[in-house]
Design an enzyme around this catalytic site. Structure first.
Site, PDB file in Angstrom:
ATOM      1  CG  ASP A 244     -10.025   7.024   6.985  1.00 20.45           C
ATOM      2  OD1 ASP A 244      -8.947   7.046   6.364  1.00 20.45           O
ATOM      3  OD2 ASP A 244     -10.105   7.125   8.232  1.00 20.45           O
TER       4      ASP A 244
ATOM      5  CE  LYS B 244      -3.318   2.506   3.005  1.00 18.88           C
ATOM      6  NZ  LYS B 244      -4.216   2.416   4.181  1.00 18.88           N
TER       7      LYS B 244
ATOM      8  CG  ASP C 179      -2.030   4.913   5.131  1.00 14.07           C
ATOM      9  OD1 ASP C 179      -1.872   3.816   5.701  1.00 14.07           O
ATOM     10  OD2 ASP C 179      -3.118   5.313   4.694  1.00 14.07           O
TER      11      ASP C 179
ATOM     12  CE  LYS D 112      -6.531   8.375   8.724  1.00 11.96           C
ATOM     13  NZ  LYS D 112      -7.332   7.149   8.833  1.00 11.96           N
TER      14      LYS D 112
ATOM     15  NE  ARG E 272     -11.045  -1.368   3.415  1.00 12.85           N
ATOM     16  CZ  ARG E 272     -11.644  -1.637   4.568  1.00 12.85           C
ATOM     17  NH1 ARG E 272     -12.796  -2.292   4.599  1.00 12.85           N
ATOM     18  NH2 ARG E 272     -11.097  -1.267   5.706  1.00 12.85           N
TER      19      ARG E 272
ATOM     20  CG  ASP F  42      -5.685   7.645   5.059  1.00 14.55           C
ATOM     21  OD1 ASP F  42      -6.590   8.308   4.519  1.00 14.55           O
ATOM     22  OD2 ASP F  42      -5.880   6.567   5.665  1.00 14.55           O
TER      23      ASP F  42
ATOM     24  CD  GLU G 152      -6.768   5.125   2.634  1.00 13.61           C
ATOM     25  OE1 GLU G 152      -7.771   5.147   3.376  1.00 13.61           O
ATOM     26  OE2 GLU G 152      -5.629   4.878   3.057  1.00 13.61           O
TER      27      GLU G 152
HETATM   28  N1  BES Z   1      -4.425   4.159   7.044  1.00 13.49           N
HETATM   29  C1  BES Z   1      -5.558   3.816   7.814  1.00 13.49           C
HETATM   30  C2  BES Z   1      -5.288   2.754   8.884  1.00 13.49           C
HETATM   31  C3  BES Z   1      -4.266   3.070   9.945  1.00 13.49           C
HETATM   32  C4  BES Z   1      -4.678   3.386  11.218  1.00 13.49           C
HETATM   33  C5  BES Z   1      -2.921   2.961   9.699  1.00 13.49           C
HETATM   34  C6  BES Z   1      -3.748   3.624  12.214  1.00 13.49           C
HETATM   35  C7  BES Z   1      -1.977   3.206  10.699  1.00 13.49           C
HETATM   36  C8  BES Z   1      -2.397   3.540  11.964  1.00 13.49           C
HETATM   37  C9  BES Z   1      -6.679   3.288   6.902  1.00 13.49           C
HETATM   38  O1  BES Z   1      -6.712   3.809   5.628  1.00 13.49           O
HETATM   39  C10 BES Z   1      -7.982   3.616   7.551  1.00 13.49           C
HETATM   40  O2  BES Z   1      -8.250   4.781   7.666  1.00 13.49           O
HETATM   41  N2  BES Z   1      -8.742   2.604   7.937  1.00 13.49           N
HETATM   42  C11 BES Z   1      -9.989   2.802   8.572  1.00 13.49           C
HETATM   43  C12 BES Z   1     -10.989   1.861   7.919  1.00 13.49           C
HETATM   44  C13 BES Z   1     -12.412   2.093   8.339  1.00 13.49           C
HETATM   45  C14 BES Z   1     -12.901   3.409   7.837  1.00 13.49           C
HETATM   46  C15 BES Z   1     -13.250   0.962   7.800  1.00 13.49           C
HETATM   47  C16 BES Z   1      -9.839   2.473  10.047  1.00 13.49           C
HETATM   48  O3  BES Z   1      -9.132   1.536  10.392  1.00 13.49           O
HETATM   49  O4  BES Z   1     -10.408   3.196  10.858  1.00 13.49           O
HETATM   50 ZN    ZN Z   2      -4.877   4.500   4.899  1.00 14.50          ZN
HETATM   51 ZN    ZN Z   3      -7.817   5.619   5.521  1.00  7.39          ZN
END
Ligand code: BES
Ligand code: ZN
Ligand code: ZN
Length: 480
Positions: free
Chosen positions: A330, A247, A271, A259, A334, A252, A332
């Site tokens: 968020d 990735k 990220d 966020k 996947r 992000d 993103e």
């Molecule tokens: N990049 C984040 C995940 C992340 C969180 C990486 C903490 C490193 C530290 C990812 O893109 C994300 O935002 N995931 C969301 C998914 C949700 C919206 C289904 C998450 O984990 O909250």
């Molecule tokens: Zn991310």
């Molecule tokens: Zn994200």
């Protein structure tokens, strides 16, 4: 620069030394000064297991192997990496530039581990410091052991260098490392290594109809990139390639689904750590000339709420024509990975491994202490991966991957939606990715360990370069 790890056959009484010994060791054999011996014996009496003697113009470290007496072998090796960290910290505090490591018994893995922990601990990211930079003083780690072969040292230096470079990329802010620069940096890594590196630009991604990457990129003023790396040496051992996918979200924000948690955006330059991990794995594999055919795919963009940003409710047609209802911008990672995993089919791979800072859920479940993994590879592969996890202490924990979780990403109007429900967030993300695979595959969620906010022994602080050592060990063992 990383300190060079070399071998030597001369004990130098003028520079600092670390010795792997036991309580019963005969200290005279190492020509210690009488004051050093007196202090040492006092410490042993006081039942200290890691002793630092600071009596002269050098430091003497004594690691008593009794400390690890009841530990499993991999835990002992990790203990020696941690001792290497303590040594590095002290050497730099005293502004010395070299350390010699030796042992009473003819040990090999133990000395290499201490050297590895020491060398990895010397990392600093000073690019943006002006004026006095306070650079570390340690430059040389010398090993006194007849057991250690030249190839052991070459590989160790390559891996340490690769971890440093992965950390550098993760630590770069997006003000420098946008998706285009990320691809350029990977291209530069490939120079003089025999790696083939190609970068697909936005136009090419449009003609390939990489809908997932393009959707995430819509809010950005900087175009996305898709970097392809290939290492295909003569006499490679595998018939079909191993494909690594990483990735590469250079930043992000969450996009329009900004966020929600205060400060959770602060570290989101990390990220792209999965992308850095696979790029530096190929770098290390090529430098070490490992006879294995490996491909890396790194889709990259930032994720932000710009003018034309993709929105919750959008339906996106992915590279393989499957449709995704976006319910949270968020989620993103996947979207990018779905395209890249579908693209990987064209290599007819023996195995695909993807690495991503994918979910907060994975980080919340196990913290920075290992990697959450899941997938469809057979038990033999899973077991080899698990062993590499223990070898490098970049441990793996497999999550359940039951069909029920796939139901949680069913969409009313498209083939799937890009979020699940309130439970199993790391797993529903994995189930989403599975839909783009038709080969043996494992997914590694590195959201916990990729970036840490406080010092963590030889892994340091900020970008850790986690996973490079794991993958190098795995591929090295696959060559056997
Ligand atoms: N990049 C984040 C995940 C992340 C969180 C990486 C903490 C490193 C530290 C990812 O893109 C994300 O935002 N995931 C969301 C998914 C949700 C919206 C289904 C998450 O984990 O909250
Ligand atoms: Zn991310
Ligand atoms: Zn994200």
């Amino acid at each position: 620069m990383y300190p060079e790890i070399k071998s030597t056959n001369k004990l130098n009484p003028n520079i600092s030394v670390a010795i792997l010994a036991t309580k019963k060791s005969n200290w005279k054999q190492w020509n210690f000064a009488p004051e050093e011996v007196v202090y040492l014996e006092k410490q042993i009496k006081a039942d200290k297991k890691f002793i630092v003697v600071n009596q002269f113009k050098r430091l003497v470290f004594v690691q008593l192997m009794e400390e690890f007496a009841h530990m499993e072998s991999y835990r002992k090796i990790e203990g020696l990496r941690e001792s290497g960290n303590k040594i590095c910290v002290q050497i730099n505090a005293h502004k010395y530039n070299a350390i010699q490591i030796l042992s009473e018994e003819p040990l090999k893995e133990e000395i290499l581990a201490m050297a590895e922990g020491c060398a990895l601990s010397n990392y600093q990211f000073l690019k943006y410091k002006t004026g006095k930079k306070d650079g570390h003083s340690l430059e040389k780690v010398e090993l006194l052991s007849s057991r250690i072969a030249k190839s052991d040292l070459t590989q160790l230096n390559i891996v340490v260098d690769a971890v440093y470079k992965a950390r550098d990329l993760v630590n770069e802010p997006q003000s420098y490392l946008n998706a285009v620069r990320f691809a350029e940096e990977i291209k530069r890594l490939g120079k003089n290594t025999g790696l083939k590196v190609d970068v697909l630009n936005k136009k090419q991604l449009e003609s390939l109809k990489m809908g997932g990457i393009l959707a995430v990129n819509k809010g950005s003023r900087i175009p996305p990139t898709f970097t392809l790396m290939e290492w295909k040496p003569k006499g490679h051992k595998n018939k079909k390639p191993l494909v690594l996918v990483g990735k590469g979200v250079v930043y992000d924000t969450g996009g329009l689904s900004l966020k929600p948690t205060p400060n959770s955006m602060d570290t989101m330059k990390c990220d792209m750590a999965g992308g850095a991990l696979v790029a530096l794995t190929l770098y290390a594999v090529a430098k070490a000339n490992l006879p294995y055919h490996v491909v890396a795919l790194i889709p990259a963009t930032d994720n932000r709420p710009g003018g034309d940003a993709y929105t919750p409710g959008d339906v996106v047609t992915m590279f393989d024509k499957q449709t995704v209802e976006v319910l949270n911008t968020d989620a993103e990672g996947r979207m990018l990975l779905g395209d890249a995993l579908a693209y990987a089919k064209k290599y007819k791979p023996e195995l695909v491994l993807d690495f991503a800072t994918l979910t907060g859920a994975a980080a919340a479940a196990i913290g920075p202490y290992g990697i959450v993994c899941m997938g469809t590879a057979d038990e033999k592969i899973k077991s080899k991966l698990r062993i590499s996890g223990f070898n490098t202490y970049e441990r793996l924990v497999e999550f359940p991957f039951w069909d029920e979780y796939a139901k949680l990403i069913k969409s009313d109007i498209a083939d799937m939606k890009n979020i699940g429900g309130p439970v199993g967030g790391a797993i529903t993300a994995g189930k989403f990715l599975e839909k783009f695979t038709d080969y043996p595959w494992m997914h590694f969620d590195i959201a916990g360990p990729a970036f840490v906010s406080k010092d963590d022994s030889y892994r340091g602080k900020n970008g850790t370069g986690y996973g490079v050592r794991l993958m190098f060990d795995f591929i090295k063992n696959q060559c056997k």
